[in-house]
Each structure stands twice: as C-alpha cells, then as structure tokens.
Design an enzyme around this catalytic site. Structure first.
Site, PDB file in Angstrom:
ATOM      1  N   HIS A 160       0.857  -1.194   0.000  1.00 18.67           N
ATOM      2  CA  HIS A 160       0.000   0.000   0.000  1.00 18.67           C
ATOM      3  C   HIS A 160       0.891   1.242   0.000  1.00 18.67           C
ATOM      4  CE1 HIS A 160      -2.868   2.858   1.821  1.00 18.67           C
ATOM      5  NE2 HIS A 160      -3.839   2.009   1.492  1.00 18.67           N
ATOM      6  N   ASP A 170       2.905  -4.518   8.621  1.00 18.24           N
ATOM      7  CA  ASP A 170       1.712  -3.703   8.402  1.00 18.24           C
ATOM      8  C   ASP A 170       0.510  -4.630   8.571  1.00 18.24           C
ATOM      9  OD1 ASP A 170      -0.415  -2.296   7.484  1.00 18.24           O
ATOM     10  OD2 ASP A 170       0.459  -1.760   5.543  1.00 18.24           O
ATOM     11  N   GLN A 215      -4.713  -4.791   7.381  1.00 14.79           N
ATOM     12  CA  GLN A 215      -5.799  -5.666   6.923  1.00 14.79           C
ATOM     13  C   GLN A 215      -5.942  -6.916   7.776  1.00 14.79           C
ATOM     14  OE1 GLN A 215      -8.077  -4.949   4.817  1.00 14.79           O
ATOM     15  NE2 GLN A 215      -7.180  -3.130   3.886  1.00 14.79           N
ATOM     16  N   LYS A 242     -10.450   0.016  10.463  1.00 16.26           N
ATOM     17  CA  LYS A 242     -10.642  -1.279   9.791  1.00 16.26           C
ATOM     18  C   LYS A 242     -10.914  -2.385  10.816  1.00 16.26           C
ATOM     19  CE  LYS A 242      -7.333  -0.041   6.185  1.00 16.26           C
ATOM     20  NZ  LYS A 242      -8.113   0.475   5.069  1.00 16.26           N
ATOM     21  N   CYS A 251      -4.903   2.228  -3.639  1.00 18.47           N
ATOM     22  CA  CYS A 251      -3.629   2.747  -3.075  1.00 18.47           C
ATOM     23  C   CYS A 251      -2.473   1.789  -3.323  1.00 18.47           C
ATOM     24  CB  CYS A 251      -3.748   3.047  -1.584  1.00 18.47           C
ATOM     25  SG  CYS A 251      -4.883   4.370  -1.225  1.00 18.47           S
TER      26      CYS A 251
HETATM   27  C1  LIG Z   1      -2.354  -2.859   3.798  1.00 17.65           C
HETATM   28  C2  LIG Z   1      -2.648  -1.435   4.186  1.00 17.65           C
HETATM   29  N1  LIG Z   1      -1.673  -0.697   4.722  1.00 17.65           N
HETATM   30  C3  LIG Z   1      -1.872   0.559   5.119  1.00 17.65           C
HETATM   31  C4  LIG Z   1      -3.093   1.161   4.960  1.00 17.65           C
HETATM   32  C5  LIG Z   1      -3.288   2.566   5.409  1.00 17.65           C
HETATM   33  O1  LIG Z   1      -4.239   2.624   6.424  1.00 17.65           O
HETATM   34  P1  LIG Z   1      -4.748   4.032   6.971  1.00 17.65           P
HETATM   35  O2  LIG Z   1      -5.269   4.778   5.794  1.00 17.65           O
HETATM   36  O3  LIG Z   1      -5.798   3.690   7.953  1.00 17.65           O
HETATM   37  O4  LIG Z   1      -3.557   4.682   7.564  1.00 17.65           O
HETATM   38  C6  LIG Z   1      -4.148   0.448   4.377  1.00 17.65           C
HETATM   39  C7  LIG Z   1      -5.461   1.068   4.145  1.00 17.65           C
HETATM   40  O5  LIG Z   1      -6.213   0.667   3.312  1.00 17.65           O
HETATM   41  C8  LIG Z   1      -3.912  -0.893   3.999  1.00 17.65           C
HETATM   42  O6  LIG Z   1      -4.890  -1.641   3.460  1.00 17.65           O
END
Ligand SMILES: Cc1ncc(COP(=O)(O)O)c(C=O)c1O
Length: 406
Positions: free
Chosen positions: A124, A196, A199, A222, A366
């Site tokens: 992402h 990370d 998800q 999430k 993203c």
């Molecule tokens: C795998 C992953 N990493 C990071 C993020 C970023 O999350 P946030 O926008 O809540 O900071 C997301 C958001 O969709 C994600 O799916």
C-alpha cells in the site's frame, strides 16, 4: 495453516451493526467493503457517546474527577489493545492510523538516503512512500498473479538494509504472507522487521511476541473501531532507541529555559491531546472481537474468502489476483478483473451499488505500483467482515454476471 473448519455462523453479529439496517431505495445493503473501512458495532458507538456524554475531559493533565475518569478509560483501552496483540501496554503507542505509525518509524530511525528498506512491490502507498522519502525502497518482484517472490528476500538483504517492511495481509491479495519466514531471515542478518497489520488485525489472531516482529501497525477504522486512531506496537528496546517524532504537551516531564526531559514509553511518542474518544472506541472494538474469539473470526473469514474465490472462478474470463494461493491462506477479500468489455473497475463498483445496493471497491486501492507492474488498469475488490454471510457472496457474483454476460 490448517484448512477451515465447517463454516462458523456469525450472522448473529449483524444485529450489532446499525449501518446494516440502512436501506437504499428501499433495499438492504450488501456491505462487502470492510477492507476500506468497516461498519461499527453498537458497543463502539456507545463507548464513544458515553465518553462525550459522561466524561469529556483531557487525559493525563487534569486533576478533577472527569479527567481521572477519562484517563482511566483511555489507559484501559491501551491495556485491551495490548492484550489483543500480546504486548505490554508500554509498547502500545496510539497514532492517527497505520500511515502515521509507519511515518513515525520512517522518521525516527534517522534513515539516510543510501539506507535500504526491503518490501514487496505490492505494498500500500502508506507502506511504500514513507520509505521512499527517507531512504531507498527496494521492492521485491511479483509473480504474474501478484504474489511476491518472498524467497528473494535473502539476496536483497545487504549491509545497507535498515529494515524489512511488509503487509501481513495485502489489501489487494487478501492472502496471509509468510511473515514468520521473513522475520527469521531478517533477524539472522540483524535487520528489524515492521509488519503492516492494517488488513490482518481484524481477521487473523495476532501475537507480537510469538511473531517476534520489531514493529507492527494497524488502524482503528478497519478493526470495527473509530477513524483517526491507530496503533504502533514496538519492542520496548526498539522504541527506546528511536529519536523523537513530535514534541509538545503530554510527552514532556520537565521543560525549563535550558532543556526538557520526556515522559517514559508510551507517552513519549504521544504529543498533544490524543483522539481520546477514538482510543476508547478502539478498546471497545477490540474487546468485541475478543468476545467473538479471533480464531472463530479467522475461520469465518477464511471460509468466506474461499467461497468468494470459488464463486468468482465461475465467471468466464475473470482474473483473480493471487489465484494460485491455497484457499486456507486467504481472508475474506478478493481483488479481480472481469471480462466485461466497456466496463472499468470503478464503473462496475458504482453500478453494483446503484443497481443492487452492493458495496465494493473499484480502482487502484492505493497500490499503483502493483497495478502498474501487472499492467492492470484498476481492479474490483470485495472484502468481508464478521457480519457477512455466504448468501451475500452469491448475491455479488450473480450481480457480476450481468456485466460478464456469462
Ligand atoms: C495494507 C494497508 N496498509 C496501510 C493502509 C493505510 O491505512 P490508513 O489509511 O488507515 O492509515 C491500508 C489502508 O487501506 C492498507 O490496506
């Protein structure tokens, strides 16, 4: 990883989510977009409202009763999150979201432009761009269906490697990554690892001690919790070695004309008034998931993920990312392209909503680099949570047949 048990029925949870009672044009919603942001159960909404109604006050500052109550509720939420991850409360730092947690680490490791961060090319933007602006991001190549060549890690680890960063579950693939192997390989070379878990945290049981990861991030929204609150876990000694990220009220012990001293962990990294109601709501969300049981949540997610992929395969010409992954490694998330000439991914998503009140994501999610490398002009993503049922997957696939004509 063991195959899913018989489908654990969690449809009783639907009654806990007021958003699912919403109707559009007189029809109920089919919500298959939790990977973007998840609906909230009543207990989360009530925890946030209770804070506003009965306790509104700042934390760690005031001396009156409301401030004491707010501080107690805030720190209780930290304990709840710590238990959820099997960490100690001092290792849990509240951020705005995963993105901020990753930016904090990228900033506070004092990276130099020649330092290297190894990551799969599918990450992402939030786990890619912070490394690019502070150092050199080294992306691991992808197979044609998007699965990273995880075995390439060893050949990329070098004396310049400062960190390995990877998603536990990619927001595109929906597959549990072999993070244990990556953590082991990186540690054998003395390199720390950031996971990370944006998800995975609300689908897969997490134990940071067993995983032995150095840092882990996730986002409240999430995890069935509020937006604007996230979690950064770090091993105590790793957090203590970081330079300061933000300074200001709340993180300082003494400040005089000559110097200042900072609070101990975790408050050292929580400058300014935090998202108090968000943290309290996140505590309630995590407690809710723990009441269901994360093993049950995972089995349910695996079963819906398997159903989704098996059903999507019946649509002629549909290409599912990570289609070669074993079904039991999937959570309830699948990203795909349809053979539907004239229909882009965003217009498919829009039309599923307008015609059938089915909510999914369409676009690049993203992850532009992944789409670019696989030569994809957008994809459609369906993602589940505890309240989703197999019938909803079948409804989605029946509606998609209108676009493919198959
Ligand atoms: C795998 C992953 N990493 C990071 C993020 C970023 O999350 P946030 O926008 O809540 O900071 C997301 C958001 O969709 C994600 O799916």
């Amino acid at each position: 990883m063991t195959p899913p048990d018989p489908f654990p029925a969690l449809d009783w949870t639907r009654a806990d989510f007021p958003l699912l009672r919403r109707q559009i044009d007189g029809h109920p919603l089919t919500h298959l977009d939790s990977a973007s942001t998840a609906p909230k159960p009543d207990c989360v909404i009530e925890a946030v409202c209770r804070f506003y109604r009965d306790h509104t006050a700042n934390v760690h500052r005031g001396v009156h009763v409301l401030s004491e109550e707010a501080t107690e509720a805030f720190e209780r939420a930290r304990e709840e999150v710590a238990s959820f991850l099997n960490a100690s409360p001092a290792e849990i730092i509240f951020t705005r979201n995963s993105t901020e947690g990753i930016n904090l680490i990228a900033h506070s490791l004092d990276l130099k432009p020649h330092d290297e961060i190894i990551l799969p090319a599918l990450e992402h933007h939030s786990n890619f761009m912070p490394w690019r602006i502070h150092s050199r991001a080294v992306p691991i190549r992808l197979a044609p269906d998007g699965i990273p060549h995880y075995e390439d890690l060893d050949e990329h680890l070098s004396p310049q490697t400062r960190l390995v960063a990877l998603a536990h579950v990619s927001n595109i693939l929906g597959v549990v990554a072999p993070i244990e192997k990556w953590i082991d390989s990186a540690h054998r070379r003395g390199v720390p690892v950031l996971i990370d878990a944006s998800q995975s945290a609300s689908h897969v049981p997490l134990d940071v001690k067993a995983l032995d990861c150095d840092f882990l991030v996730c986002s409240g929204h999430k995890l069935l919790g509020p937006s604007g609150v996230g979690v950064l876990y770090g091993k105590r000694e790793k957090l203590e070695a970081l330079s300061l990220y933000q300074v200001g009220g709340g993180m300082v012990k003494v400040h005089d004309d000559h110097q200042f001293t900072t609070q101990d962990l975790p408050w050292r990294f929580e400058a300014g008034t935090p998202n108090i109601e968000g943290v309290i709501g996140l505590g309630a969300a995590v407690a809710y998931l723990r009441r269901i049981g994360m093993n049950t949540v995972f089995r349910h997610s695996q079963a819906l993920g398997a159903r989704l992929v098996e059903q999507l395969r019946t649509l002629p010409g549909t290409v599912i990312l990570a289609d070669s992954a074993p079904l039991e490694q999937r959570i309830g998330l699948a990203t795909f392209t349809l053979h539907a000439p004239g229909w882009g991914s965003e217009s498919v998503a829009r039309n599923l909503c307008d015609r059938h009140q089915i909510l999914v994501s369409g676009g690049y999610h993203c992850a532009h680099i992944l789409h670019h490398r696989l030569a994809l002009e957008g994809t459609v993503r369906a993602s589940t949570h505890v309240f989703n049922t197999p019938d909803e997957i079948d409804r989605l696939v029946a509606a998609l047949r209108e676009f493919t004509g198959g």
